[in-house]
Design an enzyme around this catalytic site. Structure first.
Site, short mmCIF file in Angstrom:
data_model
loop_
_atom_site.label_atom_id
_atom_site.label_comp_id
_atom_site.label_asym_id
_atom_site.label_seq_id
_atom_site.Cartn_x
_atom_site.Cartn_y
_atom_site.Cartn_z
N ASN A 9 0.88 -1.18 0.00
CA ASN A 9 0.00 0.00 0.00
C ASN A 9 0.91 1.22 0.00
OD1 ASN A 9 -1.78 2.07 0.47
ND2 ASN A 9 -2.32 1.43 2.56
N LYS A 11 0.11 4.21 -0.18
CA LYS A 11 -0.54 5.40 0.37
C LYS A 11 -0.33 6.57 -0.61
CE LYS A 11 -0.08 3.34 4.87
NZ LYS A 11 0.00 3.49 6.30
N HIS A 100 -9.44 1.60 5.41
CA HIS A 100 -8.12 1.78 6.03
C HIS A 100 -8.28 2.75 7.21
CE1 HIS A 100 -3.96 2.82 6.73
NE2 HIS A 100 -3.64 1.72 6.07
N GLU A 102 -6.58 5.14 8.12
CA GLU A 102 -6.34 6.55 7.77
C GLU A 102 -7.60 7.17 7.15
OE1 GLU A 102 -2.75 5.74 5.59
OE2 GLU A 102 -1.77 5.22 7.48
N GLU A 171 -4.99 -4.33 11.11
CA GLU A 171 -3.95 -3.31 11.19
C GLU A 171 -4.12 -2.52 12.49
OE1 GLU A 171 -2.34 -2.36 6.96
OE2 GLU A 171 -3.88 -0.91 7.49
N GLY A 177 3.08 2.63 10.68
CA GLY A 177 4.03 3.70 10.42
C GLY A 177 4.82 4.12 11.65
N SER A 216 3.92 -1.86 10.25
CA SER A 216 5.38 -1.92 10.39
C SER A 216 5.97 -3.29 10.02
CB SER A 216 5.82 -1.51 11.79
OG SER A 216 5.42 -0.17 12.06
P1 13P Z 1 3.24 0.58 7.63
O1 13P Z 1 3.72 -0.72 7.03
O2 13P Z 1 3.97 1.78 7.08
O3 13P Z 1 3.23 0.53 9.12
O4 13P Z 1 1.72 0.78 7.17
C1 13P Z 1 0.82 -0.27 7.31
C2 13P Z 1 -0.40 0.09 6.57
O5 13P Z 1 -1.11 1.01 6.94
C3 13P Z 1 -0.70 -0.67 5.35
O6 13P Z 1 -1.97 -0.39 4.89
#
Ligand code: 13P
Length: 252
Positions: A9, A11, A100, A102, A171, A177, A216
């Protein structure tokens, strides 16, 4: 048997030039040989779907599938700025991330709307990747299973046995992140809880649905995570931006 699925992903990252480098490096790496019986995809920002779809198609061995990061809950009409599932399908998408954290956080998406998005994705013969997960506060107060069960039960209420054709991505928000990866056992425990909840609804759905972990994931922790019986792959954020790291995770 559920295949191991690794989905990147990106983003809101990328550029025409860096995308081309990424696909070239990943395709070349995958052509050297990949573990059998696995699935790989990358979810790129909507403006790059066409470019990345074409680049992936140009790879001599099409190991990698294309995915999108969000979709409208509606099929068509007066929804300025939205992208319909049929459009993603036309651009060659196989997977669409929905819900997601976010988007839940910044766009106030609720479970019912997320389930409607998943229905749009299913109606267009693609696979929704439905994200669930608890915040740090929710885990610290011991409510993580309750929170995730609530999110899953609202998906079951709308999707019913069509859930069998979805992927779920667990997640935990505190691991996204942050570099704070949930331990493999902690993750396995949550994935087991999700699987048992699905089995309460339907044994067949529970045995079919792949449950991915995101938060992560890096080349050095992917092996341990993917070895767990209820972890069926990963949804990779930051590490998927580096093509070598993404390849290493796909091979883990
Ligand atoms: P990270 O791998 O950067 O922690 O992000 C995970 C994520 O949100 C994947 O959708």
């Amino acid at each position: 048997m559920r295949p191991l699925t690794v989905i990147g992903n990106w983003k809101m990252n990328g550029s025409l030039a860096s995308n081309a480098d990424w696909v070239r490096i990943v395709c070349r790496g995958m052509e050297q040989g990949m573990p059998a019986g696995r699935k790989y995809a990358v979810c790129v920002p909507a403006p790059y779907l066409s470019q990345c779809g074409q680049l992936i198609q140009d790879c001599s061995l099409a190991f990698l599938s294309l995915g999108a990061q969000d979709v409208s809950a509606y099929a068509a009409g007066a929804y300025t700025g939205e992208v319909a599932a049929s459009m993603l399908k036309e651009l060659g998408c196989h997977y669409v991330i929905v819900g997601h954290s976010e988007r839940r956080q910044h766009h106030h998406e609720a479970d019912e709307q997320i389930a409607e998005k998943a229905l749009q994705v299913l109606d267009n013969d693609m696979t929704p990747v439905i994200c669930v997960g608890e915040s740090a506060d929710e885990r610290n107060s011991g409510r993580e299973v309750e929170i995730v069960r609530g999110q899953i039960s609202r998906q079951i209420a709308v999707l019913q046995d069509r859930l069998a054709d979805c992927l779920i991505a667990y997640e935990p928000i505190w691991a996204i992140g942050t570099g704070k990866v949930a331990s493999a056992q902690m993750t396995q425990d949550m994935h087991r809880a999700i699987r048992l909840q699905l089995a309460e609804f339907d044994e067949d759905v529970a045995s079919h649905v792949g449950i991915l972990y995101g938060g992560s994931v890096k080349p050095d922790n992917a092996v341990e995570l993917f070895a767990m019986p209820d972890i069926d792959g990963g949804l990779i954020g930051g590490a998927s931006l580096n093509p070598q790291d993404f390849l290493a995770i796909c091979q883990a």
